[in-house]
Design a protein around this motif. Sequence first.
Motif, PDB file in Angstrom:
ATOM      1  N   UNK A   1       9.926 -13.540  55.882  1.00 34.21           N
ATOM      2  CA  UNK A   1      10.131 -14.683  56.583  1.00 34.21           C
ATOM      3  C   UNK A   1       8.405 -15.669  57.415  1.00 34.21           C
ATOM      4  N   UNK A   2       9.397 -16.057  58.230  1.00 31.51           N
ATOM      5  CA  UNK A   2       8.323 -17.350  58.634  1.00 31.51           C
ATOM      6  C   UNK A   2       7.386 -17.838  60.359  1.00 31.51           C
ATOM      7  N   UNK A   3       6.798 -17.613  60.535  1.00 33.12           N
ATOM      8  CA  UNK A   3       6.251 -17.778  62.466  1.00 33.12           C
ATOM      9  C   UNK A   3       5.779 -19.145  62.826  1.00 33.12           C
ATOM     10  N   UNK A   4       6.040 -18.911  63.615  1.00 31.48           N
ATOM     11  CA  UNK A   4       5.609 -20.596  64.480  1.00 31.48           C
ATOM     12  C   UNK A   4       5.172 -20.114  65.534  1.00 31.48           C
ATOM     13  N   UNK A   5       4.081 -20.560  65.915  1.00 34.97           N
ATOM     14  CA  UNK A   5       3.275 -19.952  67.291  1.00 34.97           C
ATOM     15  C   UNK A   5       3.151 -21.083  67.341  1.00 34.97           C
ATOM     16  N   UNK A   6       2.747 -21.291  68.987  1.00 33.55           N
ATOM     17  CA  UNK A   6       3.116 -23.055  69.838  1.00 33.55           C
ATOM     18  C   UNK A   6       2.103 -22.218  71.182  1.00 33.55           C
ATOM     19  N   UNK A   7       0.938 -22.395  71.473  1.00 31.47           N
ATOM     20  CA  UNK A   7       0.308 -22.496  72.634  1.00 31.47           C
ATOM     21  C   UNK A   7      -1.372 -23.479  72.595  1.00 31.47           C
ATOM     22  N   UNK A   8      -1.969 -22.919  72.919  1.00 27.29           N
ATOM     23  CA  UNK A   8      -3.396 -23.600  74.164  1.00 27.29           C
ATOM     24  C   UNK A   8      -4.550 -22.677  73.471  1.00 27.29           C
ATOM     25  N   UNK A   9      -5.628 -23.238  74.538  1.00 25.37           N
ATOM     26  CA  UNK A   9      -6.818 -22.786  72.523  1.00 25.37           C
ATOM     27  C   UNK A   9      -6.459 -21.173  72.596  1.00 25.37           C
ATOM     28  N   UNK A  10      -6.345 -20.553  72.858  1.00 27.03           N
ATOM     29  CA  UNK A  10      -6.607 -18.949  72.724  1.00 27.03           C
ATOM     30  C   UNK A  10      -4.754 -18.601  71.332  1.00 27.03           C
ATOM     31  N   UNK A  11      -4.021 -19.767  71.940  1.00 29.88           N
ATOM     32  CA  UNK A  11      -3.278 -19.028  70.194  1.00 29.88           C
ATOM     33  C   UNK A  11      -3.696 -20.156  69.288  1.00 29.88           C
ATOM     34  N   UNK A  12      -4.151 -20.936  69.510  1.00 28.31           N
ATOM     35  CA  UNK A  12      -5.222 -22.069  68.440  1.00 28.31           C
ATOM     36  C   UNK A  12      -6.072 -21.163  67.871  1.00 28.31           C
ATOM     37  N   UNK A  13      -7.167 -20.517  68.537  1.00 29.55           N
ATOM     38  CA  UNK A  13      -8.110 -19.942  68.148  1.00 29.55           C
ATOM     39  C   UNK A  13      -9.447 -19.757  67.688  1.00 29.55           C
ATOM     40  N   UNK A  14      -9.899 -21.300  69.370  1.00 29.77           N
ATOM     41  CA  UNK A  14     -10.677 -22.139  69.123  1.00 29.77           C
ATOM     42  C   UNK A  14     -12.027 -21.404  69.474  1.00 29.77           C
ATOM     43  N   UNK A  15     -11.746 -19.935  69.955  1.00 27.84           N
ATOM     44  CA  UNK A  15     -13.292 -19.400  70.763  1.00 27.84           C
ATOM     45  C   UNK A  15     -13.144 -18.816  69.799  1.00 27.84           C
ATOM     46  N   UNK A  16     -12.992 -18.627  68.676  1.00 23.33           N
ATOM     47  CA  UNK A  16     -13.296 -17.566  67.564  1.00 23.33           C
ATOM     48  C   UNK A  16     -13.997 -17.870  66.365  1.00 23.33           C
ATOM     49  N   UNK A  17     -15.191 -17.129  65.376  1.00 25.59           N
ATOM     50  CA  UNK A  17     -15.780 -18.213  64.356  1.00 25.59           C
ATOM     51  C   UNK A  17     -15.346 -17.799  63.465  1.00 25.59           C
ATOM     52  N   UNK A  18     -14.494 -17.205  63.192  1.00 27.77           N
ATOM     53  CA  UNK A  18     -13.034 -17.162  62.258  1.00 27.77           C
ATOM     54  C   UNK A  18     -11.857 -16.905  62.985  1.00 27.77           C
ATOM     55  N   UNK A  19     -10.883 -18.501  63.024  1.00 33.36           N
ATOM     56  CA  UNK A  19     -10.131 -19.114  63.317  1.00 33.36           C
ATOM     57  C   UNK A  19      -8.967 -18.517  62.682  1.00 33.36           C
ATOM     58  N   UNK A  20      -9.267 -17.722  61.904  1.00 36.95           N
ATOM     59  CA  UNK A  20      -8.078 -16.779  61.174  1.00 36.95           C
ATOM     60  C   UNK A  20      -7.555 -15.207  61.967  1.00 36.95           C
ATOM     61  N   UNK A  21      -8.570 -15.253  63.131  1.00 38.09           N
ATOM     62  CA  UNK A  21      -8.611 -14.028  63.348  1.00 38.09           C
ATOM     63  C   UNK A  21      -7.826 -14.303  65.112  1.00 38.09           C
ATOM     64  N   UNK A  22      -7.229 -15.134  64.977  1.00 37.47           N
ATOM     65  CA  UNK A  22      -6.825 -15.480  66.515  1.00 37.47           C
ATOM     66  C   UNK A  22      -5.141 -14.321  66.071  1.00 37.47           C
ATOM     67  N   UNK A  23      -4.729 -14.586  68.005  1.00 40.54           N
ATOM     68  CA  UNK A  23      -3.851 -13.721  67.882  1.00 40.54           C
ATOM     69  C   UNK A  23      -2.143 -13.891  66.970  1.00 40.54           C
ATOM     70  N   UNK A  24      -1.966 -14.879  67.394  1.00 38.96           N
ATOM     71  CA  UNK A  24      -0.225 -15.360  65.602  1.00 38.96           C
ATOM     72  C   UNK A  24      -0.503 -14.917  64.677  1.00 38.96           C
ATOM     73  N   UNK A  25      -1.862 -15.334  64.119  1.00 39.57           N
ATOM     74  CA  UNK A  25      -2.708 -14.784  62.309  1.00 39.57           C
ATOM     75  C   UNK A  25      -2.090 -13.373  62.296  1.00 39.57           C
ATOM     76  N   UNK A  26      -2.989 -12.095  63.502  1.00 38.02           N
ATOM     77  CA  UNK A  26      -3.038 -10.749  63.422  1.00 38.02           C
ATOM     78  C   UNK A  26      -2.146 -10.886  63.518  1.00 38.02           C
TER      79      UNK A  26
END
Length: 117
Positions: A1-26
């Motif tokens: 399966x493949x997921x597309x995530x689209x959104x703003x900085x919270x979805x992108x993970x800008x505020x995180x030290x490691x963007x792979x911890x943004x909610x879409x990746x989780x």
Amino acid sequence: MKILAIGDSFTWGEELEDRSNAWPFLVAKRLNCDIDNKAMYGTGNYRLMRKLLEEDINQYDIILIGWSHFDRLEVADEDGTWDLWPGGNRTIFKEQAPYRSTLIDYTARHHNDDYLY
């Protein structure tokens, strides 16, 4: 399966030290799926939906949408398309075109419940 995530900085993970911890990746990790995170920082809902409509969504099984704040506006002028919101500094956009400061200041000054209505 493949997921597309689209959104703003919270979805992108800008505020995180490691963007792979943004909610879409989780979510993708939890579902054991591949993810294509096409979120952008500073994005409002108009741009978000316009970008989604440009995608070939048939290649995805799940689409995650991280809605932005409702008072972000997409503005287009001869220098490009950009988002502004009351209280947002948007320095990069002010530097691209000096007259944008007037629009940004006006929007911030007149932003109220009547304006939103």
